[in-house]
Scaffold this motif. Structure first.
Motif, PDB file in Angstrom:
ATOM      1  N   LEU A  23       0.808  -1.215   0.000  1.00 12.80           N
ATOM      2  CA  LEU A  23       0.000   0.000   0.000  1.00 12.80           C
ATOM      3  C   LEU A  23       0.844   1.269   0.000  1.00 12.80           C
ATOM      4  CD1 LEU A  23      -2.778  -0.942   2.598  1.00 12.80           C
ATOM      5  CD2 LEU A  23      -2.939  -0.981   0.104  1.00 12.80           C
ATOM      6  N   GLY A  24       2.170   1.111  -0.062  1.00 12.68           N
ATOM      7  CA  GLY A  24       3.066   2.248   0.008  1.00 12.68           C
ATOM      8  C   GLY A  24       3.962   2.141   1.227  1.00 12.68           C
ATOM      9  N   ILE A  25       4.599   3.254   1.596  1.00 11.05           N
ATOM     10  CA  ILE A  25       5.383   3.261   2.829  1.00 11.05           C
ATOM     11  C   ILE A  25       4.437   3.072   4.011  1.00 11.05           C
ATOM     12  CG2 ILE A  25       6.875   4.651   4.320  1.00 11.05           C
ATOM     13  CD1 ILE A  25       7.980   5.981   1.838  1.00 11.05           C
ATOM     14  N   LYS A  26       4.860   2.282   4.975  1.00 15.22           N
ATOM     15  CA  LYS A  26       4.010   1.998   6.136  1.00 15.22           C
ATOM     16  C   LYS A  26       3.481   3.287   6.759  1.00 15.22           C
ATOM     17  CE  LYS A  26       3.969  -0.409  10.600  1.00 15.22           C
ATOM     18  NZ  LYS A  26       4.788  -1.173  11.581  1.00 15.22           N
ATOM     19  N   ASN A  27       2.175   3.322   6.995  1.00 12.84           N
ATOM     20  CA  ASN A  27       1.458   4.430   7.641  1.00 12.84           C
ATOM     21  C   ASN A  27       1.221   5.637   6.732  1.00 12.84           C
ATOM     22  OD1 ASN A  27       1.156   3.134  10.179  1.00 12.84           O
ATOM     23  ND2 ASN A  27       3.261   3.693  10.723  1.00 12.84           N
ATOM     24  N   ASP A  28       1.526   5.500   5.455  1.00 13.73           N
ATOM     25  CA  ASP A  28       1.284   6.617   4.548  1.00 13.73           C
ATOM     26  C   ASP A  28      -0.182   6.673   4.134  1.00 13.73           C
ATOM     27  OD1 ASP A  28       2.146   8.819   2.879  1.00 13.73           O
ATOM     28  OD2 ASP A  28       1.834   7.494   1.160  1.00 13.73           O
ATOM     29  N   ARG A  29      -0.791   7.846   4.311  1.00 14.30           N
ATOM     30  CA  ARG A  29      -2.163   8.122   3.876  1.00 14.30           C
ATOM     31  C   ARG A  29      -3.158   7.063   4.338  1.00 14.30           C
ATOM     32  NH1 ARG A  29       1.397  10.009  -0.188  1.00 14.30           N
ATOM     33  NH2 ARG A  29       1.074  12.213  -0.690  1.00 14.30           N
ATOM     34  N   GLN A  30      -3.071   6.765   5.626  1.00 19.62           N
ATOM     35  CA  GLN A  30      -3.997   5.803   6.230  1.00 19.62           C
ATOM     36  C   GLN A  30      -5.276   6.475   6.724  1.00 19.62           C
ATOM     37  OE1 GLN A  30      -3.444   2.238   6.441  1.00 19.62           O
ATOM     38  NE2 GLN A  30      -2.092   3.032   4.838  1.00 19.62           N
ATOM     39  N   TRP A  31      -5.257   7.799   6.829  1.00 16.81           N
ATOM     40  CA  TRP A  31      -6.432   8.562   7.240  1.00 16.81           C
ATOM     41  C   TRP A  31      -6.719   9.643   6.203  1.00 16.81           C
ATOM     42  CZ3 TRP A  31      -2.815   6.911  10.804  1.00 16.81           C
ATOM     43  CH2 TRP A  31      -3.281   6.241  11.936  1.00 16.81           C
ATOM     44  N   MET A  32      -7.954  10.128   6.183  1.00 20.22           N
ATOM     45  CA  MET A  32      -8.289  11.313   5.405  1.00 20.22           C
ATOM     46  C   MET A  32      -9.469  12.001   6.070  1.00 20.22           C
ATOM     47  SD  MET A  32     -10.211   9.998   1.925  1.00 20.22           S
ATOM     48  CE  MET A  32     -11.762   9.097   1.984  1.00 20.22           C
ATOM     49  N   ILE A  33      -9.677  13.262   5.714  1.00 23.08           N
ATOM     50  CA  ILE A  33     -10.852  13.947   6.233  1.00 23.08           C
ATOM     51  C   ILE A  33     -11.890  14.040   5.115  1.00 23.08           C
ATOM     52  CG2 ILE A  33      -9.567  15.197   7.995  1.00 23.08           C
ATOM     53  CD1 ILE A  33      -9.906  17.725   6.333  1.00 23.08           C
ATOM     54  N   VAL A  34     -13.137  14.051   5.533  1.00 23.07           N
ATOM     55  CA  VAL A  34     -14.254  14.040   4.589  1.00 23.07           C
ATOM     56  C   VAL A  34     -15.264  15.111   4.990  1.00 23.07           C
ATOM     57  CG1 VAL A  34     -14.001  11.594   4.010  1.00 23.07           C
ATOM     58  CG2 VAL A  34     -15.471  12.261   5.933  1.00 23.07           C
ATOM     59  N   ASN A  35     -16.104  15.492   4.027  1.00 17.03           N
ATOM     60  CA  ASN A  35     -17.171  16.445   4.302  1.00 17.03           C
ATOM     61  C   ASN A  35     -18.399  15.700   4.838  1.00 17.03           C
ATOM     62  OD1 ASN A  35     -18.571  15.317   2.108  1.00 17.03           O
ATOM     63  ND2 ASN A  35     -17.920  16.918   0.687  1.00 17.03           N
ATOM     64  N   PRO A  36     -19.498  16.401   5.126  1.00 14.05           N
ATOM     65  CA  PRO A  36     -20.670  15.707   5.691  1.00 14.05           C
ATOM     66  C   PRO A  36     -21.240  14.611   4.794  1.00 14.05           C
ATOM     67  CG  PRO A  36     -20.826  18.061   6.121  1.00 14.05           C
ATOM     68  CD  PRO A  36     -19.668  17.880   5.193  1.00 14.05           C
ATOM     69  N   LYS A  37     -20.934  14.638   3.489  1.00 11.06           N
ATOM     70  CA  LYS A  37     -21.394  13.583   2.583  1.00 11.06           C
ATOM     71  C   LYS A  37     -20.361  12.463   2.444  1.00 11.06           C
ATOM     72  CE  LYS A  37     -24.379  16.570  -0.224  1.00 11.06           C
ATOM     73  NZ  LYS A  37     -24.663  17.065  -1.607  1.00 11.06           N
ATOM     74  N   TYR A  38     -19.311  12.521   3.279  1.00 11.37           N
ATOM     75  CA  TYR A  38     -18.226  11.543   3.262  1.00 11.37           C
ATOM     76  C   TYR A  38     -17.481  11.532   1.923  1.00 11.37           C
ATOM     77  CZ  TYR A  38     -19.164   9.747   7.892  1.00 11.37           C
ATOM     78  OH  TYR A  38     -19.294   9.635   9.266  1.00 11.37           O
ATOM     79  N   GLN A  39     -17.332  12.724   1.344  1.00  9.82           N
ATOM     80  CA  GLN A  39     -16.484  12.903   0.171  1.00  9.82           C
ATOM     81  C   GLN A  39     -15.154  13.485   0.633  1.00  9.82           C
ATOM     82  OE1 GLN A  39     -19.187  15.552  -1.764  1.00  9.82           O
ATOM     83  NE2 GLN A  39     -20.065  13.951  -3.067  1.00  9.82           N
ATOM     84  N   PHE A  40     -14.062  13.014   0.045  1.00 11.24           N
ATOM     85  CA  PHE A  40     -12.743  13.416   0.534  1.00 11.24           C
ATOM     86  C   PHE A  40     -12.496  14.908   0.349  1.00 11.24           C
ATOM     87  CE2 PHE A  40     -11.772  13.326  -3.864  1.00 11.24           C
ATOM     88  CZ  PHE A  40     -10.471  13.759  -4.095  1.00 11.24           C
ATOM     89  N   VAL A  41     -11.687  15.441   1.253  1.00 11.65           N
ATOM     90  CA  VAL A  41     -11.353  16.864   1.275  1.00 11.65           C
ATOM     91  C   VAL A  41      -9.830  16.975   1.280  1.00 11.65           C
ATOM     92  CG1 VAL A  41     -11.469  18.982   2.632  1.00 11.65           C
ATOM     93  CG2 VAL A  41     -13.451  17.469   2.521  1.00 11.65           C
ATOM     94  N   THR A  42      -9.282  17.913   0.485  1.00 16.71           N
ATOM     95  CA  THR A  42      -7.837  18.081   0.408  1.00 16.71           C
ATOM     96  C   THR A  42      -7.477  19.564   0.410  1.00 16.71           C
ATOM     97  OG1 THR A  42      -7.613  18.246  -2.004  1.00 16.71           O
ATOM     98  CG2 THR A  42      -7.766  16.017  -1.053  1.00 16.71           C
ATOM     99  N   GLN A  43      -6.179  19.848   0.248  1.00 15.82           N
ATOM    100  CA  GLN A  43      -5.714  21.230   0.156  1.00 15.82           C
ATOM    101  C   GLN A  43      -6.285  21.954  -1.062  1.00 15.82           C
ATOM    102  OE1 GLN A  43      -1.462  21.853   0.545  1.00 15.82           O
ATOM    103  NE2 GLN A  43      -1.267  20.127   1.948  1.00 15.82           N
ATOM    104  N   ARG A  44      -6.802  21.229  -2.029  1.00 18.80           N
ATOM    105  CA  ARG A  44      -7.415  21.888  -3.183  1.00 18.80           C
ATOM    106  C   ARG A  44      -8.543  22.814  -2.733  1.00 18.80           C
ATOM    107  NH1 ARG A  44      -6.449  16.611  -4.162  1.00 18.80           N
ATOM    108  NH2 ARG A  44      -5.213  16.017  -5.969  1.00 18.80           N
ATOM    109  N   GLN A  45      -9.318  22.336  -1.741  1.00 14.01           N
ATOM    110  CA  GLN A  45     -10.404  23.161  -1.210  1.00 14.01           C
ATOM    111  C   GLN A  45      -9.947  24.028  -0.055  1.00 14.01           C
ATOM    112  OE1 GLN A  45     -10.602  19.709  -1.317  1.00 14.01           O
ATOM    113  NE2 GLN A  45     -12.508  19.097  -2.310  1.00 14.01           N
ATOM    114  N   PHE A  46      -9.064  23.488   0.788  1.00 13.44           N
ATOM    115  CA  PHE A  46      -8.673  24.183   2.015  1.00 13.44           C
ATOM    116  C   PHE A  46      -7.159  24.153   2.176  1.00 13.44           C
ATOM    117  CE2 PHE A  46     -12.927  22.322   2.908  1.00 13.44           C
ATOM    118  CZ  PHE A  46     -13.629  23.521   2.960  1.00 13.44           C
ATOM    119  N   PRO A  47      -6.451  25.161   1.611  1.00 16.55           N
ATOM    120  CA  PRO A  47      -4.986  25.179   1.709  1.00 16.55           C
ATOM    121  C   PRO A  47      -4.467  25.122   3.138  1.00 16.55           C
ATOM    122  CG  PRO A  47      -5.746  26.793   0.110  1.00 16.55           C
ATOM    123  CD  PRO A  47      -6.976  26.278   0.812  1.00 16.55           C
ATOM    124  N   GLN A  48      -5.262  25.583   4.097  1.00 16.42           N
ATOM    125  CA  GLN A  48      -4.815  25.591   5.490  1.00 16.42           C
ATOM    126  C   GLN A  48      -4.552  24.188   6.026  1.00 16.42           C
ATOM    127  OE1 GLN A  48      -7.818  26.560   4.367  1.00 16.42           O
ATOM    128  NE2 GLN A  48      -9.467  26.287   5.862  1.00 16.42           N
TER     129      GLN A  48
END
Length: 279
Positions: free
Chosen positions: A30-55
């Protein structure tokens, strides 16, 4: 064949958050161990990234043996590595075209993240369900033949390999000194010509064989300074990168090479290691 050196290694435990530079990496399918094992999602459980929120670039991550630690200006929140919720309560989350089975980390971290990131709606932290496999899309015409590949929450492939000489060439064109973390790679190498990584097929050592698939198409995240979350209004380096290193099939910028592990599950790759690239 080109001889090269591993100049840097990094993981990004939470997709879109600040990465962690590491001296050695345990390789998994799956890559280097522990890489991208979590992500944040919006209320519809769609992924969210720096594209929407640079902070999101300012949210620090730290890993200890038994916990993930999130930090924002000294305020911390700890997530146990061993899931503490009800593992039978499975959610469906979307990352690009993929529907993934995930486990939600709960309301407390949701409130903490929403407060610090100041998103217009509550965000939630999820991890991949341990029994779910997210397969890489095999339909891309640029993908080289090979075995099926799975990944966690990475955009495309388990590994992103970048070339220091390519960044140097880009910086020379820009007249600036952008850092490699703009491109969020896992493995950074030196010793091969600028952008030659796109023409090579294998990154190898005695026990490791990484299959270089196709160039990574870059997006607006590369315009975000990772130390400040400042987004370049002139859309650099995307504009220059599109001119000097376009994708092979479209007018878009390429930087780094998507890759998968063909041999070496459980092996260790370390900064300073000698590796070889072959066509």
């Amino acid at each position: 064949m080109f001889k090269a050196t591993v100049e840097g290694l990094a993981i990004y435990p939470v997709k879109g958050f600040k990465g962690i530079a590491i001296e050695q990496a345990e390789l998994t399918h799956l890559g280097i161990k522990n890489d991208r094992q979590w992500m944040i999602v919006n209320p519809k459980y769609q992924f969210v990234t720096q594209r929407q929120f640079p902070q999101m670039a300012l949210m620090e991550t730290q890993l200890e043996d038994d916990r993930l630690i999130l930090s924002w200006n000294g305020d911390q929140f700890e997530i146990p590595m061993l899931y503490q919720g009800d593992s039978s309560h499975i959610q469906e989350a979307v990352v690009w075209k993929n529907q993934c089975k995930v486990l939600d980390e709960g309301n407390a971290v949701s409130e903490w993240l929403t407060q610090h990131l100041k998103t217009p709606w509550p965000v939630r932290l999820v991890r991949m369900h341990p029994e779910f496999t997210r397969w890489v899309d095999q339909s891309d015409k640029l993908m080289k033949p090979g075995a099926q590949v799975s990944t966690a929450f990475a955009d495309g492939f388990p590994f992103l390999v970048a070339n220091q000489a390519s960044l140097d060439a880009l910086n020379q064109q820009l007249g600036k000194s952008l850092r490699m973390n703009r491109f969020r790679p896992n493995i950074v190498v030196s010793g091969i010509p600028a952008f030659s990584e796109h023409r090579l097929t294998w990154l190898e050592s005695d026990k490791i064989k990484i299959h270089l698939q196709y160039p990574c198409e870059r997006c607006v995240v590369t315009t975000i300074e990772q130390e400040t979350a400042f987004k370049d209004p002139s859309m650099q380096p995307l504009k220059v990168l599109t001119e000097i290193n376009p994708m092979p099939n479209k007018a878009a910028a390429a930087f780094g090479q998507n890759a998968s592990l063909s041999q070496g599950v459980g092996e260790i790759l370390a900064v300073g290691d000698s590796v070889y690239f072959t066509e």
